[in-house]
Enzyme design. Sequence first.
Site, short mmCIF file in Angstrom:
data_model
loop_
_atom_site.label_atom_id
_atom_site.label_comp_id
_atom_site.label_asym_id
_atom_site.label_seq_id
_atom_site.Cartn_x
_atom_site.Cartn_y
_atom_site.Cartn_z
N GLY A 52 0.68 -1.23 0.06
CA GLY A 52 -0.02 -0.03 -0.03
C GLY A 52 0.88 1.31 0.00
N GLY B 88 3.04 1.89 2.25
CA GLY B 88 4.45 1.83 2.63
C GLY B 88 4.56 2.22 3.99
N GLY B 89 3.63 2.27 4.92
CA GLY B 89 3.91 2.65 6.16
C GLY B 89 4.61 1.70 7.12
N ASP C 143 3.07 -4.52 -4.08
CA ASP C 143 1.60 -4.59 -3.94
C ASP C 143 0.92 -4.88 -5.24
OD1 ASP C 143 -0.67 -2.86 -1.67
OD2 ASP C 143 -1.17 -3.43 -3.88
N CYS D 240 -6.49 -5.06 9.88
CA CYS D 240 -6.95 -4.16 10.84
C CYS D 240 -8.43 -4.30 11.22
CB CYS D 240 -6.88 -2.47 10.26
SG CYS D 240 -7.62 -2.47 8.49
#
Length: 383
Positions: A228, A230-231, A247, A338
């Site tokens: 996503g 990149g967090g 991704d 999540c």
Amino acid sequence: MTPSARAAAAIQILDAINAGAPAEAQLTRWARASRFAGSGDRAAVRDLVYQTLRRRRSHAALGGGDSGRALILGALREAGTDPATILDGSRHGPAPLTAQELKAGRPPSGAEASDLPDWISLRLQQDLGPDFDAVASALRGRAPVWLRTNLARATTADAQSILAADGVQAIPDSRCDTALCVTSGERRLQASAAWRDGLVELQDLSAQMACAALEIAPGDRALDLCAGGGGKALALAARGARVTAWDIAPARMRDLPRRAERAGAAIEQAGALGPKGLYDLVVADVPCSGSGTWRRTADAKWRLTPEALAALERTQAEILAQAANHVRPGGTLAYMTCSLLRSENEAQVCGFLTAHPDFRLKTSLSMTPLTASDGFFLAALVR
């Protein structure tokens, strides 16, 4: 804009969302078309829309309907504001209350009061047990803003001080040594020196805690399989890992090079055919219901269906099986969601371990707004 004009804008936006428009896209569209609205007005309208979406069922009951106007009427009644002072027929404001609207509305009950679809309410009651009421109540409120300190560039105390100099107040959290919770000035964040110089990144406390729980040493090879934005790749790189990001939808990673440059991180992106070889750590933060983040994406809980959830669960199992192919012997597969739902969390891990006896569960974390911030799940599986 007057409070009445802000309410009228929120009604317009909510009606568009009711017609199928994504909330964020519709808010952006309204802001671009409303040059007269100042930053404070845009923020106020955004807050009103999202608060109403988080509490859509209870506001619908209180307002006597599902239209944008009825939802705002319900929001006003919940807040104890006399609706006649806002729905007043003033210039740029909504039309005055009708006799029918004055009579409409009732207190919410059952799943209406928890602001969840009936089927999700039943599932979460089973999965959360005695925590259900408190978690459901937390999901009705606004989520905190969390920052991750980039320890490769600053200490948390230094980042806190530099943020404060630019009017962003943040406090550390003992549960994670990189975490700062923004208490005021969040709209000044992206103009701050700490942000510009890569000292901090937006990342929820729960995700930070999950990344911190992973064992990885400087120089270890890590693959962020569903990268996503990149967090998590950035969080692992800050700990000295050699990170590859991939991704299935490359466009989701379009901001990653810029974010990595700002953070001083070297992150390789796998090619279009996907990653190759074996890694010490493979992170699979899979597509999920997002039920743990419904404070932030409030319209998502109203779009989710049992059929869509079942499709997500099939995708999760497929990604886990794909991720296993990239874990070296002795390496770790970190499965993340999540979600608050057991079918996406513990049940997926159980199914994976049954099909892959060469893996074992080393540790798992199941977080809710009561124990961390967003609802989040981590299972560390060792090969």
